[in-house]
Write a protein that holds these residues in place. Structure first.
Motif, PDB file in Angstrom:
ATOM      1  N   THR A   7      12.479  18.775  28.675  1.00 39.54           N
ATOM      2  CA  THR A   7      11.628  19.581  28.245  1.00 39.54           C
ATOM      3  C   THR A   7      11.470  19.664  26.893  1.00 39.54           C
ATOM      4  O   THR A   7      10.182  19.864  26.318  1.00 39.54           O
ATOM      5  CB  THR A   7      11.682  20.871  29.029  1.00 39.54           C
ATOM      6  N   GLY A 132       9.751  10.384  37.712  1.00 42.92           N
ATOM      7  CA  GLY A 132      10.450   9.456  38.823  1.00 42.92           C
ATOM      8  C   GLY A 132       9.525   9.316  39.792  1.00 42.92           C
ATOM      9  O   GLY A 132       8.210   9.764  39.853  1.00 42.92           O
ATOM     10  N   PRO A 135      12.329   9.147  46.944  1.00 49.78           N
ATOM     11  CA  PRO A 135      13.184  10.216  47.139  1.00 49.78           C
ATOM     12  C   PRO A 135      14.039  11.045  46.252  1.00 49.78           C
ATOM     13  O   PRO A 135      14.707  12.060  46.498  1.00 49.78           O
ATOM     14  CB  PRO A 135      14.218   9.633  48.223  1.00 49.78           C
ATOM     15  N   PHE A 143       8.737  23.297  37.861  1.00 54.70           N
ATOM     16  CA  PHE A 143       9.215  24.277  36.917  1.00 54.70           C
ATOM     17  C   PHE A 143       8.937  23.967  35.527  1.00 54.70           C
ATOM     18  O   PHE A 143       8.584  24.578  34.438  1.00 54.70           O
ATOM     19  CB  PHE A 143      10.700  24.549  37.225  1.00 54.70           C
ATOM     20  N   GLU A 147       6.920  25.855  32.539  1.00 56.48           N
ATOM     21  CA  GLU A 147       7.737  26.109  31.270  1.00 56.48           C
ATOM     22  C   GLU A 147       6.909  25.557  29.977  1.00 56.48           C
ATOM     23  O   GLU A 147       6.552  26.378  28.889  1.00 56.48           O
ATOM     24  CB  GLU A 147       9.107  25.542  31.073  1.00 56.48           C
TER      25      GLU A 147
HETATM   26  C1  HEM Z   1       9.870  17.571  31.484  1.00 58.85           C
HETATM   27  C2  HEM Z   1      10.881  17.826  31.978  1.00 58.85           C
HETATM   28  C3  HEM Z   1      11.582  16.889  32.961  1.00 58.85           C
HETATM   29  C4  HEM Z   1      11.605  15.456  33.032  1.00 58.85           C
HETATM   30  C5  HEM Z   1      10.910  14.363  31.983  1.00 58.85           C
HETATM   31  C6  HEM Z   1      12.547  15.073  34.144  1.00 58.85           C
HETATM   32  C7  HEM Z   1      12.434  13.559  34.553  1.00 58.85           C
HETATM   33  C8  HEM Z   1      13.379  13.333  35.803  1.00 58.85           C
HETATM   34  C9  HEM Z   1      13.454  12.141  36.357  1.00 58.85           C
HETATM   35  C10 HEM Z   1      12.588  11.032  35.617  1.00 58.85           C
HETATM   36  C11 HEM Z   1      14.171  12.198  37.206  1.00 58.85           C
HETATM   37  C12 HEM Z   1      14.572  11.059  38.449  1.00 58.85           C
HETATM   38  C13 HEM Z   1      15.688  10.168  37.772  1.00 58.85           C
HETATM   39  C14 HEM Z   1      15.890   8.938  38.586  1.00 58.85           C
HETATM   40  O1  HEM Z   1      15.038   8.767  39.740  1.00 58.85           O
HETATM   41  O2  HEM Z   1      16.719   8.092  38.272  1.00 58.85           O
HETATM   42  C15 HEM Z   1      14.659  13.678  37.412  1.00 58.85           C
HETATM   43  C16 HEM Z   1      15.493  13.772  38.459  1.00 58.85           C
HETATM   44  C17 HEM Z   1      15.866  15.248  38.471  1.00 58.85           C
HETATM   45  N1  HEM Z   1      15.711  16.293  37.500  1.00 58.85           N
HETATM   46 FE1  HEM Z   1      14.282  16.062  36.309  1.00 58.85          FE
HETATM   47  N2  HEM Z   1      13.251  16.228  34.732  1.00 58.85           N
HETATM   48  C18 HEM Z   1      12.614  17.175  33.978  1.00 58.85           C
HETATM   49  C19 HEM Z   1      12.921  18.681  34.196  1.00 58.85           C
HETATM   50  C20 HEM Z   1      13.912  18.861  34.961  1.00 58.85           C
HETATM   51  C21 HEM Z   1      14.146  20.409  35.157  1.00 58.85           C
HETATM   52  C22 HEM Z   1      13.561  21.487  34.497  1.00 58.85           C
HETATM   53  C23 HEM Z   1      15.259  20.523  35.950  1.00 58.85           C
HETATM   54  C24 HEM Z   1      15.784  21.501  36.678  1.00 58.85           C
HETATM   55  C25 HEM Z   1      15.644  22.917  36.682  1.00 58.85           C
HETATM   56  C26 HEM Z   1      15.469  19.061  36.555  1.00 58.85           C
HETATM   57  C27 HEM Z   1      16.424  18.608  37.585  1.00 58.85           C
HETATM   58  C28 HEM Z   1      16.505  17.312  38.054  1.00 58.85           C
HETATM   59  C29 HEM Z   1      17.614  16.973  39.000  1.00 58.85           C
HETATM   60  C30 HEM Z   1      18.442  17.878  39.678  1.00 58.85           C
HETATM   61  C31 HEM Z   1      17.070  15.631  39.267  1.00 58.85           C
HETATM   62  C32 HEM Z   1      17.922  14.723  40.432  1.00 58.85           C
HETATM   63  C33 HEM Z   1      16.993  14.789  41.725  1.00 58.85           C
HETATM   64  C34 HEM Z   1      17.752  13.891  42.777  1.00 58.85           C
HETATM   65  O3  HEM Z   1      18.479  13.011  42.347  1.00 58.85           O
HETATM   66  O4  HEM Z   1      17.559  14.258  44.208  1.00 58.85           O
HETATM   67  N3  HEM Z   1      14.531  18.120  35.759  1.00 58.85           N
HETATM   68  N4  HEM Z   1      13.931  14.223  36.414  1.00 58.85           N
END
Ligand code: HEM
Length: 162
Positions: A7, A132, A135, A143, A147
């Motif tokens: 973020t 992404g 799944p 969220f 923010e």
């Molecule tokens: C601009 C903000 C964000 C971006 C650009 C982002 C980007 C991503 C991307 C690209 C993935 C997928 C990764 C993959 O498939 O290999 C991912 C997964 C994830 N993100 Fe975010 N994210 C952001 C914010 C957040 C926030 C605020 C949280 C938690 C409060 C979070 C928690 C997670 C979690 C736990 C996963 C894994 C989900 C899974 O594998 O089931 N992310 N995020």
């Protein structure tokens, strides 16, 4: 890293882009004034900040905080004629997809109107992947957008970005 660095990176690139595009800042301020009139947004008002959300989405198209992701092939596979042996790392290059001229018109230019309700309908599926897809889609995506809306609205109400 997942929740804060992403973020923060998105917001940093957003300030950079806004500093280059005063016309976008002016349009965003008009919306903020109309919807909020100087107040902080409530949760219910956030969906009304449509142009602000478009700025966030377009900034993450040009500068996706997660610019690649990778997977390990669990089995031998073929994709578009390419053999992918079991065990190799396959990388999805989000930054390249977001800037492909096969998917986006004038892909390197900053234009939040690409993400208007009408224009969004013509996007190619999976051409925009800041969170992404499939799944393993980011669990914090809504969220994170919330923010960024709050920070962007509060900052634009108080500061300029010369
Ligand atoms: C601009 C903000 C964000 C971006 C650009 C982002 C980007 C991503 C991307 C690209 C993935 C997928 C990764 C993959 O498939 O290999 C991912 C997964 C994830 N993100 Fe975010 N994210 C952001 C914010 C957040 C926030 C605020 C949280 C938690 C409060 C979070 C928690 C997670 C979690 C736990 C996963 C894994 C989900 C899974 O594998 O089931 N992310 N995020």
């Amino acid at each position: 890293m997942a929740g804060h660095e992403t973020t923060a990176n998105a917001l940093s690139w957003m300030w950079y882009l806004l500093s280059q595009h005063p016309e976008v800042v002016a349009k965003a301020r008009t919306e903020i004034d109309q919807v909020l009139g100087g107040r902080k947004p409530t949760f219910e008002e956030l969906p009304q900040l449509e142009y602000l959300t478009q700025i966030i989405e377009e900034s993450m198209r040009l500068y996706p905080p997660a610019w690649i992701t990778d997977r390990i092939a669990v089995e031998d596979d073929y994709f578009e004629g390419i053999h992918i042996p079991k065990g190799v790392v396959v990388i999805a290059y989000f930054y390249g997809v977001h800037r492909s001229d096969r998917l986006w018109t004038d892909p390197h230019s900053f234009d939040p109107d690409r993400f208007s309700k009408v224009n969004k309908k013509s996007h190619t599926p999976y051409s925009y992947l800041p969170f992404g897809g499939g799944p393993r889609l980011c669990i914090g995506n809504s969220f994170a957008i919330m923010e960024m809306q709050l920070v962007l609205a509060a900052m634009l109400q108080r500061y300029d970005f010369p």
